[in-house]
Structures are given as C-alpha cells and as structure tokens.
Design a protein around this motif. Sequence first.
Motif, PDB file in Angstrom:
ATOM      1  N   ALA A  59       0.829  -1.198   0.000  1.00  0.00           N
ATOM      2  CA  ALA A  59       0.000   0.000   0.000  1.00  0.00           C
ATOM      3  C   ALA A  59       0.864   1.249   0.000  1.00  0.00           C
ATOM      4  O   ALA A  59       1.980   1.256   0.538  1.00  0.00           O
ATOM      5  CB  ALA A  59      -0.889  -0.001   1.235  1.00  0.00           C
ATOM      6  N   SER A  60       0.346   2.301  -0.573  1.00  0.00           N
ATOM      7  CA  SER A  60       1.062   3.569  -0.543  1.00  0.00           C
ATOM      8  C   SER A  60       1.023   4.148   0.861  1.00  0.00           C
ATOM      9  O   SER A  60      -0.018   4.173   1.501  1.00  0.00           O
ATOM     10  CB  SER A  60       0.429   4.558  -1.518  1.00  0.00           C
ATOM     11  OG  SER A  60       1.110   5.795  -1.399  1.00  0.00           O
ATOM     12  N   ALA A  61       2.185   4.626   1.326  1.00  0.00           N
ATOM     13  CA  ALA A  61       2.243   5.228   2.647  1.00  0.00           C
ATOM     14  C   ALA A  61       2.065   6.740   2.567  1.00  0.00           C
ATOM     15  O   ALA A  61       2.091   7.426   3.579  1.00  0.00           O
ATOM     16  CB  ALA A  61       3.577   4.894   3.307  1.00  0.00           C
ATOM     17  N   ASP A  63       0.368  10.267   0.035  1.00  0.00           N
ATOM     18  CA  ASP A  63      -0.298  10.779  -1.152  1.00  0.00           C
ATOM     19  C   ASP A  63       0.796  11.133  -2.146  1.00  0.00           C
ATOM     20  O   ASP A  63       1.753  11.835  -1.801  1.00  0.00           O
ATOM     21  CB  ASP A  63      -1.089  12.056  -0.822  1.00  0.00           C
ATOM     22  CG  ASP A  63      -2.277  11.765   0.091  1.00  0.00           C
ATOM     23  OD1 ASP A  63      -2.718  10.603   0.151  1.00  0.00           O
ATOM     24  OD2 ASP A  63      -2.752  12.713   0.730  1.00  0.00           O
ATOM     25  N   THR A  93      -2.754   8.030   0.036  1.00  0.00           N
ATOM     26  CA  THR A  93      -2.281   7.251   1.171  1.00  0.00           C
ATOM     27  C   THR A  93      -3.193   6.036   1.367  1.00  0.00           C
ATOM     28  O   THR A  93      -4.407   6.184   1.403  1.00  0.00           O
ATOM     29  CB  THR A  93      -2.305   8.117   2.442  1.00  0.00           C
ATOM     30  OG1 THR A  93      -1.543   9.292   2.203  1.00  0.00           O
ATOM     31  CG2 THR A  93      -1.733   7.370   3.625  1.00  0.00           C
ATOM     32  N   GLY A  94      -2.595   4.887   1.458  1.00  0.00           N
ATOM     33  CA  GLY A  94      -3.379   3.687   1.730  1.00  0.00           C
ATOM     34  C   GLY A  94      -3.775   2.914   0.485  1.00  0.00           C
ATOM     35  O   GLY A  94      -4.131   1.743   0.576  1.00  0.00           O
ATOM     36  N   ASN A  95      -3.698   3.559  -0.674  1.00  0.00           N
ATOM     37  CA  ASN A  95      -4.098   2.865  -1.912  1.00  0.00           C
ATOM     38  C   ASN A  95      -3.203   1.669  -2.194  1.00  0.00           C
ATOM     39  O   ASN A  95      -2.018   1.665  -1.861  1.00  0.00           O
ATOM     40  CB  ASN A  95      -4.010   3.806  -3.121  1.00  0.00           C
ATOM     41  CG  ASN A  95      -5.163   4.806  -3.183  1.00  0.00           C
ATOM     42  OD1 ASN A  95      -5.113   5.751  -3.959  1.00  0.00           O
ATOM     43  ND2 ASN A  95      -6.181   4.615  -2.351  1.00  0.00           N
ATOM     44  N   ARG A 130       3.942   0.608   2.237  1.00  0.00           N
ATOM     45  CA  ARG A 130       3.671  -0.267   3.382  1.00  0.00           C
ATOM     46  C   ARG A 130       3.523  -1.675   2.823  1.00  0.00           C
ATOM     47  O   ARG A 130       2.560  -1.972   2.125  1.00  0.00           O
ATOM     48  CB  ARG A 130       2.380   0.130   4.083  1.00  0.00           C
ATOM     49  CG  ARG A 130       2.397   1.529   4.674  1.00  0.00           C
ATOM     50  CD  ARG A 130       1.120   1.760   5.447  1.00  0.00           C
ATOM     51  NE  ARG A 130       1.024   0.757   6.504  1.00  0.00           N
ATOM     52  CZ  ARG A 130      -0.122   0.296   6.991  1.00  0.00           C
ATOM     53  NH1 ARG A 130      -1.280   0.701   6.485  1.00  0.00           N
ATOM     54  NH2 ARG A 130      -0.124  -0.595   7.954  1.00  0.00           N
TER      55      ARG A 130
ATOM     56  N   ARG B   4      -5.275  19.415  -5.641  1.00  0.00           N
ATOM     57  CA  ARG B   4      -4.635  19.049  -4.377  1.00  0.00           C
ATOM     58  C   ARG B   4      -4.550  20.266  -3.462  1.00  0.00           C
ATOM     59  O   ARG B   4      -4.190  21.344  -3.896  1.00  0.00           O
ATOM     60  CB  ARG B   4      -3.210  18.534  -4.649  1.00  0.00           C
ATOM     61  CG  ARG B   4      -3.176  17.370  -5.592  1.00  0.00           C
ATOM     62  CD  ARG B   4      -2.631  16.160  -4.891  1.00  0.00           C
ATOM     63  NE  ARG B   4      -3.142  14.972  -5.527  1.00  0.00           N
ATOM     64  CZ  ARG B   4      -3.214  13.805  -4.901  1.00  0.00           C
ATOM     65  NH1 ARG B   4      -2.836  13.709  -3.653  1.00  0.00           N
ATOM     66  NH2 ARG B   4      -3.672  12.763  -5.519  1.00  0.00           N
ATOM     67  N   GLU B 181     -12.623   3.159   1.049  1.00  0.00           N
ATOM     68  CA  GLU B 181     -11.828   1.941   1.151  1.00  0.00           C
ATOM     69  C   GLU B 181     -11.984   1.282   2.524  1.00  0.00           C
ATOM     70  O   GLU B 181     -11.362   0.256   2.795  1.00  0.00           O
ATOM     71  CB  GLU B 181     -10.357   2.260   0.863  1.00  0.00           C
ATOM     72  CG  GLU B 181      -9.592   2.974   1.966  1.00  0.00           C
ATOM     73  CD  GLU B 181      -9.903   4.469   2.100  1.00  0.00           C
ATOM     74  OE1 GLU B 181     -10.888   4.946   1.490  1.00  0.00           O
ATOM     75  OE2 GLU B 181      -9.178   5.152   2.839  1.00  0.00           O
ATOM     76  N   GLY B 192      -6.576  -3.219  -1.205  1.00  0.00           N
ATOM     77  CA  GLY B 192      -6.976  -1.821  -1.312  1.00  0.00           C
ATOM     78  C   GLY B 192      -7.981  -1.403  -0.257  1.00  0.00           C
ATOM     79  O   GLY B 192      -8.251  -0.224  -0.085  1.00  0.00           O
ATOM     80  N   TYR B 194      -9.372  -1.425   3.829  1.00  0.00           N
ATOM     81  CA  TYR B 194      -8.909  -1.465   5.217  1.00  0.00           C
ATOM     82  C   TYR B 194     -10.091  -1.683   6.135  1.00  0.00           C
ATOM     83  O   TYR B 194     -11.178  -1.168   5.880  1.00  0.00           O
ATOM     84  CB  TYR B 194      -8.236  -0.147   5.611  1.00  0.00           C
ATOM     85  CG  TYR B 194      -6.965   0.092   4.870  1.00  0.00           C
ATOM     86  CD1 TYR B 194      -5.748  -0.338   5.398  1.00  0.00           C
ATOM     87  CD2 TYR B 194      -6.972   0.724   3.646  1.00  0.00           C
ATOM     88  CE1 TYR B 194      -4.567  -0.134   4.712  1.00  0.00           C
ATOM     89  CE2 TYR B 194      -5.795   0.935   2.946  1.00  0.00           C
ATOM     90  CZ  TYR B 194      -4.589   0.495   3.482  1.00  0.00           C
ATOM     91  OH  TYR B 194      -3.435   0.687   2.808  1.00  0.00           O
ATOM     92  N   GLY B 249      -5.044  15.092   0.841  1.00  0.00           N
ATOM     93  CA  GLY B 249      -5.257  14.261  -0.346  1.00  0.00           C
ATOM     94  C   GLY B 249      -6.432  14.765  -1.169  1.00  0.00           C
ATOM     95  O   GLY B 249      -7.182  15.648  -0.744  1.00  0.00           O
ATOM     96  N   PHE B 293      -4.093   6.962   9.829  1.00  0.00           N
ATOM     97  CA  PHE B 293      -3.169   5.922  10.279  1.00  0.00           C
ATOM     98  C   PHE B 293      -3.415   5.663  11.760  1.00  0.00           C
ATOM     99  O   PHE B 293      -3.458   6.609  12.556  1.00  0.00           O
ATOM    100  CB  PHE B 293      -1.713   6.339  10.058  1.00  0.00           C
ATOM    101  CG  PHE B 293      -1.228   6.092   8.661  1.00  0.00           C
ATOM    102  CD1 PHE B 293      -1.518   4.905   8.008  1.00  0.00           C
ATOM    103  CD2 PHE B 293      -0.475   7.036   8.001  1.00  0.00           C
ATOM    104  CE1 PHE B 293      -1.066   4.660   6.714  1.00  0.00           C
ATOM    105  CE2 PHE B 293      -0.021   6.801   6.706  1.00  0.00           C
ATOM    106  CZ  PHE B 293      -0.321   5.623   6.063  1.00  0.00           C
TER     107      PHE B 293
END
Lengths: 645, 645
Positions: A59-61, A63, A93-95, A130, B4, B181, B192, B194, B249, B293
Amino acid sequence: MAKRKVYLAKKSLEEAKAIWNNFLSTIEPKKETIPVKESLNRITASPVQASRSAPNFNASAMDGIAVSSEDTAGATEREPITLKGNQFKYVNTGNLIPEGYNAVIKIEDINQLDSGIKIFKSVSPWHNVRTIGESVMKGDQILTSNQKLKAYHIGALLEAGVFEVEVYAKPVLTVISTGDEIVSPESSPEPGQYVDFNSTMVKEMAEEAGGEINFYGVVSDEEKALKAAINQATQSSDLVITIAGSSAGSKDFTASIVEEKGEIFVHGVEIQPGKPLLLGAIENVPFIGLPGFPLSCLHAFENFGTMAVKALQKDSADADNYIQAKVKRKLASKPGRVEYVRVNLSFEKSQTGQEDFPIAVPRRRGSAVMKSQAQADGILEIPADREGLAVDELAEVKLLYPESCLKDNLVLAGSNDPLLDYLQELLITSAQKIKLRLQSRGSQAGIHALIRGEADLTTAHLLDPETGEYNLSYLDQIAEEPLELLTLAWRDQGLYLSPDSQLCLKNINDLKNKDITFINRQQGAGTRILFDYQLNQSNIKPAEIKGYDREEYTHAAVAQAVAVGSADTALGIRAVAKAFGLNFIPLFSERFELIYPTRLAEDYRIKKIKEIIKSNRFQEYLTEQTGYDLKDTGQIRNAGPSRRR
Amino acid sequence: MAKRKVYLAKKSLEEAKAIWNNFLSTIEPKKETIPVKESLNRITASPVQASRSAPNFNASAMDGIAVSSEDTAGATEREPITLKGNQFKYVNTGNLIPEGYNAVIKIEDINQLDSGIKIFKSVSPWHNVRTIGESVMKGDQILTSNQKLKAYHIGALLEAGVFEVEVYAKPVLTVISTGDEIVSPESSPEPGQYVDFNSTMVKEMAEEAGGEINFYGVVSDEEKALKAAINQATQSSDLVITIAGSSAGSKDFTASIVEEKGEIFVHGVEIQPGKPLLLGAIENVPFIGLPGFPLSCLHAFENFGTMAVKALQKDSADADNYIQAKVKRKLASKPGRVEYVRVNLSFEKSQTGQEDFPIAVPRRRGSAVMKSQAQADGILEIPADREGLAVDELAEVKLLYPESCLKDNLVLAGSNDPLLDYLQELLITSAQKIKLRLQSRGSQAGIHALIRGEADLTTAHLLDPETGEYNLSYLDQIAEEPLELLTLAWRDQGLYLSPDSQLCLKNINDLKNKDITFINRQQGAGTRILFDYQLNQSNIKPAEIKGYDREEYTHAAVAQAVAVGSADTALGIRAVAKAFGLNFIPLFSERFELIYPTRLAEDYRIKKIKEIIKSNRFQEYLTEQTGYDLKDTGQIRNAGPSRRR
C-alpha cells in the motif's frame, strides 16, 4: 453477659499481604470467551494470534505517485527526470500499489507539468510503500496471556481479524454489611443507628478494580442469619466480604463462623485505620472481614480487597502515586503499625525558588471522619518502624489526585465560617482553578499552624480582652515575619433557641434567669473568649449562669444540645443555628479576618482572593446570608515582629 | 484530476494544546442531577452540603464500658477503683452513650470481678466517645464544584444524607470514520481495503475519559454524505470527531467542510505519528479531524481528544507516568516536532548494583504498526527541540504499565520463531511473571543490539559459509564480553508451495527449472545467507534461478507472493508457511540459538528459561509443531573475546 473474645495474634502489613497473596495465587481463575469489542481492561487468559495480515497488500504510505524504482534512477535536483504515460500513477495514502510499480514519491516532492511529472531524486524499491503485514502478520502472536487489554490492543485485534478473546472472568463478589444498628442510607437513623454506606463504598471500589457485584447490603447480625448469608455467598461468589463484626465484640460472630466453616489466615493487621481485619477462606473461596468504621473499611479494602479482586483475574495492581512531603508538627504514632494520616498538601514553599518539599498538613485523624477523607489531598503513611514523625521530617504521601492538580493548593487552617465555603467555591471555579483546602481548627491553633509554616493561610476572630481588639495584638506577640490581615467581614455571634422555645432572650443579662439552662463552649474557643469577655463587660459572674460549667467542643454539639432540648440556649454563629433549624438572637459582632505572610501578598492566588472579596458577587452573597457586616470587608491591616511591644 | 490542497501552517504541540484548551474553556458544560450511587468518577457541578450530622448522637468509639468521667477520678495501676451498679454500662463500638455517662473505657483495660469492674486509670470526659458530627456536621460544605467523585466521596455523601448530586453531563461524542476503502472489521478486506478499527479504538478511549458515544462507525467519503453526517453530528453531539480525510489528499474534504460551516483553529501539529490533525469548531461544537493511520489517530486523540472529553465535564487530566531511560543507539528525528517512539524497557542493567537508568529499546517506527504498539512497554518522546537522540542519551518514556510490572522484563531482539512465542507464554504465566519482550530484527542486527547493551538477549541462526557452523565464529569476532549460547532447536528451512501447485520440488536443484519462478529474501537475511551457501554447495549459479534477483524483506512477503501466485516458490521457515496455508518442503536444518552475556547465566530469569527449555512441556510442544529437531536442545556453548582469532 456474652463472652468476650480476644484477637488472634496481629500481623504486620507486609506479613499479612504476603500470606494473602500466597493464598490468592493458588486459585485458578475462571475463564470466558467474550467479544473483543467488549474486552476493555479485561485480562487475556490465553495467547492471541493474528488471523489475517494487515495490510494484506502493498500500500502507498503517502499521497503521491506510484512509480517503478528503476524509472527514477539518476534523477537529481540538477538533472530531474520527467515521468510520462504509464511511468506513474496517482495514489492516495493507503491505496493499493498497482501492478508494475514498487515505490511512491510524495506529492510535495514532484512537479506536475502538462507533459508529465518532473521528479528530483531517485527512490529505492519499496520506498514509501507499506508492505504486506507491516502492521501485523497472519499467524503472529500478538498477545500473551495475562495482558490487560487497552484500546490499542482492541484495535490491533480487530485489525488482525480477531473478534473473540479468552479472558479471565470478572470475580463475583458478595458484600455483606452486618449489624442490627445498621439501616439503609435513605432512612433516618435513630440515635444508636448508623446508615450503611460502607457496602456501597466497597461495591464501587470492587467494581473499579474489575469485580462484579452479586449482592451488597445489610444482613442482620444474628449469628444464624449471618451464617446463612455467608454460606450462600460462598456458593455463589468468588470473594466474600463482610463489613463490621470482625473485631472482638460480644456480637462479632464473623471470626467464629469462618473458623468453623473454613480457615482464618490473619486476624488483625498492624494498620491504623484498618486494624480489626480478618482474612480467611471458606471452601477455598477467599473471605475478607472488613472493619465497620468507614475509614478502617476503606484502608482494609484498599490493601486486601483490591489485591484479591485483581489477583482473581490475574491483573496487576496499579501503581499508587506517591510523593515525599514534610510535616511541620510532631505526629505521634504507635510503633509496630502503619498509620494512615489524611493530609492536605501545600506546595507554596517550593514555589519560592528554594528547592524544598511540599508540606503535608494533617487533617483530623480517626477511623470514621468522612468529611476529613473527602477533603484530603493524600494519605500520609507513618511507617511501622517509627514512633511518629518529628517536625520537618519527611514521609511518603499517597496522592489522591495527580500532583499537577494540587500545585495551586492553598491550605487554610483556622476558624471556620460558611463564607469560606463560598470563597472556596469561587476559587475552584475560577480560571485558575485554585483549590482552597479548609481545616477547621479554631483561631488560636490556626495562627500557630500559619506561624510554624504548616498552613498557607489562617482565619481568626481572637478577641484581646484587654483592648477589645481582634487578632492584632496576639499576632504581634508571636509572629516571626510580617503578616497581612484581610478583613472578611464582621459576623454575628448570638444565642441559639429551639423554634419551640417560649423563652424571650434579648441580651446576655437574660441568661442569669435560673430557669434557663445554658451550655458552654470549651476554654480557649474564640466563642468562649468572647462570652467571658462579654460577661465581664456586663459584670456577670459565671456562677450566675446555670450550665456555665457544661462544656462542649463544637458549635454543632451545643446546637444539637439545644435542638434536642438538653439545654435551652448556647452562644454560637448564625450559620450553625440555620443548619440545625434553631432560632438565632444576634448579640455581638466580631471581626473575622484572613491572615497570611506579607511575602505572599502579591501571590496570584492571594490576589485572586482579594479580587473575589471585593467583588459584587461575594458581597451580595454575604448580604443575602444575613449576619455579616461588610463595613471593613477587604480592609488590610498589618501585624508582625516589628510591632512587638 | 482533483485539485490538491496544501496544509495550513503547522503548529507546535504546545501551541496547539494552548489554542485548543483556550477554546474548550469557553464552553460551559451541561449539568444534570443524578443519584449519588451512580456518580462514581463524575464531576460535581455545584457545591454539596451535608443534610444530616453523623453520628447524630454521642457514640462509643470502643467495645468497653460507659462511665461517668467523675467516677474514675483518682484510679491508678496501684490504686484501682471498682465501679459498681449503675457506675458502668457495657457498650459495644458504635453504641449510643447512655444518658448520664460521658466516657468509655476499653474492654482490654478493665478487670471484670463478680463485685463489679476494676479500672486502673481515670478518663477525661468524652474519652473514647465519638461526639455528634464527628464524621460530618449537618450544613457543612462537604464538596465544592469540579470535584471528581471517588468511592469515599460517595460514602461521605450517603452518610450525610445526600442522595442526589448535580454533576456535569457526560459529553456526547460522534466518531465518524471516513473513506470508501474502509470496511467493517468483521468483513474480509479486498486488496486496497482497510478494516475500520480506529473508530472502536477512539470510542474506547473516549469512554474511558468519561465520554458517551452517540455514533461510531464508517461514513462514505463522498463530500455530500460526509457533510450531512457532520451536520447531523453537530446538532446532536458535544464533540464531533472524524477519522481520516483530514490531510491534504484529493478526497480529504474535512478541512473544507469545517472551514465552510465553522472555523479551523489548527491544521497540522508537529507530532509524529499524529501530524495531519485538524482542530476546529462548528456552531461552537468542538471538532477534531483525526488522521487515518491508526497510531497517528491514537496519539492525536490522546493529546487532543482526551483533553476535550475531560474539559467538557471540567475533569482534570490524569497524570501520565513517566520515567527516564537511556537509548543505546542513535535515534533520528526531525527537529521541530515531537516524535513518539514505541519502546520496550529493560531494567537489567540497573539490577547489577550500579545506579543506572533503564534502557529503552525502540520497536518499529511508523504510524500504522499495531503489533509494535500492542507489545510496547512505553512511548519514548523525542522532544521537538532535538534532532534525534545520541547513544547513551536520556529521554522521557511514558509508561504503558506500572513500573513495578516491567522490572522483570527481558528484551529479546533477534531472529524470530514461533517457539519464542511459546517460551514467552510460559514465562508470563510462570510464578515469576517474567515478561519476555520480542523484537524481530534478524540474526545480525539482534547480535549487535545485544553487544551494544540494548537487548538483554538475542536469537540467531547465522551460518558461517566458510565453516558451515552457526553463530559461534561471528560472535567470537565481535563480542566484548563472554557470551553463552543456548541451543533452542535445529529448525527446518524449506520451500513454500501453493496447495494448488502441481510442481514437484524435492531439492534445491529443482529450482533450476526455467518454468519455476522463485522469490528471494534480501541480502543479509539469515535465510538468504543459507540459500546462497546451499547454492554454492550444490554448484548452482544465481543466474540459473529465475527470480533470484527479486527480493522481499520478510518471510511473510515471500509467503504472500507464493500464496497469490506472483511467484511459485520461496525459501523460508515452516511456521510462516503454516500461517499462510502453504505447503512446505523441508530442505535444510539450521541451529537456532538463544544468546546472552555469560554474567547473566545465573540470573533467575535466564535460569527460568533454561528450566523451561528442558521441560517436557516445552519439548513436547516443539515435537507437536513438527519442523524442530531437539538433538541439541538445551546445549550450552560459549563464545567471546578470549576465543578471538
């Protein structure tokens, strides 16, 4: 006459704790499986493994953009690289990192162009990613047994796909108050009766320690009834507690019942309050006989009850919070036993810049003084190997509040008056949240507490019979440093009369009537000094007052005597008359002053007090209460050694 | 592409706390009147006066006889007095003093004769008598406002006839987790996705701080849905909390919603984890945007959420329990922000007799490593004004457990294996309750942690390619003191295969097949060293193995690759294969040893470990698990500088 029993050999606190702990550790607590979401503060009874990994994907930590590390090789500030087309993919983040990418560059580190994305440094594989199982890996042992579950443990278990957890069952308690003289708190106790609040207090403490209450309340102290209750409790509880009846009185059956049906480990522990305590077991169910005096009950439970409730679910005891503090007067204690002394704490002296210890100012001692406990900041412990404490000696104080909440304390030991309660309320609800701790000691004792550096403040109404003046002359004689006197008010002293009374009293001369029974305050009380002064002024001899020799030690005691008719009248302050529903005939007005060292005159807390005293709110309150004259309120006078004659 | 946003100016922790506290103190909390019996840990909202005195009669403080003080005058050891007839009356502790008596002599101090009672000293009036109002006097102010109610306060109120109390209402919270997600913990997350455990974690923390939960759960992060949820929460709650979406994000709507409907006080705080935090208010209802997080969420809530829940009912924050500890390796941090580092604590060095500080052994850093948090002993804080910590530097550590529960800790940093989990479980459930704290670092890093005095123990399976021997030669080279090596077991390393796989692999030569995709461990890993050694022994060149260059950093990562089919096979230990449901083909056996300084060989904790290793229970467990060879289990070898070549 019933036969009197004697105590078994008393044990030291340490010894008793060791014996109790040894026994408790032989009991294997019950276990149960409960939902993780309901497991806060429970204790695991078996190890816990993760049922899934988290994350279960890379996962991406950050953005930013997902890239392939190879595509970034060689990029620098001077020679940036522009990524195009499939060379990058925006990720939050998280993707999930899309197939074919293995690193992430932060959004803040890129430059978005129409033609692509400019980057200024290379990234290694898995940078800002991650990886699978970073938080927890499937199969990992997350927790062992004997782990108390906190919010973050619950979070970790849910993340790891664990929804149920085996924990130790909450120990079930029965709490039996005994005594024929015990009535429910909601009833009105007759003389000789007591309300049962001990069982509620023990219930609350037991629940806070993690126990569950089966029954709490009163059982008659007929031996048979008590035996039946204990028997039933033993069948249905993990811990049986009785309150009162554990001592050696003629109606104290507890010890003999436990002895008959089980085993006594300890009878009598060297702590004060708390001594007449019984520890035992019936059919392997732990049994505690707590003493009946409420503060004995409290300390005995804190030492042995909490230990049992925690041990029965393998919980560790919480650490108590102790500080060291100095005492400013001699404290006696019996060697061989731990004595618990309720204290207020004053940190003032350590705020003068010198490194010094807080001062512990003892409150009333005794095993049944609930107000004293309710208003304490900590419990000072005089160790068993000491015969009391000397002046300036240090002792450990168990804090009842976090230290940070006590730093602004002001300890006032002196003469009491309800206006101080109101001042106290305005201070605690002010932005500075100042705790004014009140200890009722009377004028003279209060002044001495101030002078020996024990109290921060005192209040006094000490008449000098020679001059008719208040406080100043006495302070000038004995002060060791300059003092400031802040007049709070002139307040009424007067006669108490039952509302049913047919008497018509107008002044002190009316007390000479032989049909009127007076009740007096003890020698040295401010009110007694005032009374004697006024008798003298009016040329009345004590012998002319019926009941002059009958002394009581508090305003309340004389008020009570008047209320129940054992005396016709007494001299005292208006507030107590009001509390006891008595009529009040004002006779005299006396100066009631707040006194503190002049060096504190600019202290923010004293300044706050001065501000309150002068406020409309405070003055309106005094006016509403009646009995106060505000003519000198807020006036400041000075006393001290330089004025000594 | 969505636009952004960027952060508002970040604030220091202190600054943000001051701003937040200032705002919170402007809110006047709601009040409610509740039964005293349900008021534990609530905060009084008005002062409380006693409705009755206790006792409301003069009572005996002892078991003994009630006497009239006058009748005892002159009694001494040498010249006792015998009281007869109505001169005494038996009383038990607590009894009403009968009319005509005014003192009590203890049962232990009298001599019961047929003719009467012999006494050996005189007593003053009211000796051993609890006078009216001793515990509390009617009308007395027992408590001020802003008092947190403990069990003994409840007792004092019931005794004083107070059955209801005005308290601040519990603040009502809504806790909204946002994110498309995000799925419920009970579901099986797709790549993808959580699971939402943050909202449960926040709920538990909020309830512990005294809050009440209105709603907690997930709301979709559609801007409209989120806006509606926040709107509704604002109408029905005293504190609104969102989780995730507070950052910058493309889907982080929180800041703009709060800005539109209310005010943002702080966006971004200099703490790590926890930085992307938002503090604000909508219609004067406090609003916290917590980061997504989990450990950022945790620290952000601990700093600002707990403060809000407490302030909203005028409760004071509890004191955290801090100790000072040393670090034994450099810890980097970004100056300007407070960094929270999860640590285990080792007190071993302070038990050698020298006065020394405990050692803080950092666990994995990161904002989303729940296992690391679940197994920490404390949170080390690197102050904002420091650029990390140097070796042997001291730092403050916030304890997650009472210090007394950590004193027996043993910190093991080294190579991981499930047998250590079992050892850990047997140690914590032993009578000594030893906490074995495991940090998975691999063999080489673990040995270095041991040698620099950080870890108490390590485990290793470090093959010397020159000799084919494990651990000894490496330790001899670098040890600074004698070390003991305790063989735990020989354990299997082997190939992972999906249970669906049709491949038939029997030995390392089978990997040369070009149809088989391997996935490798990173250089330096014990398993990689073993693999390279075995390739060399079999004269296989790396180029002959397809996928040799594809490196992963954990057993789990290669297992996951095999499980999802992105590789056919990998080398690893049996336990991880089991956790991932993979087939396992054992190829090699390696020595897995526990290593510690020889000076600790007689330490009670090490002795306990040795005892466990040799126990039937432990050995039977290893046999059941399969994959362990016990031939050398319990064998002790020695390494150290004296053997250095």
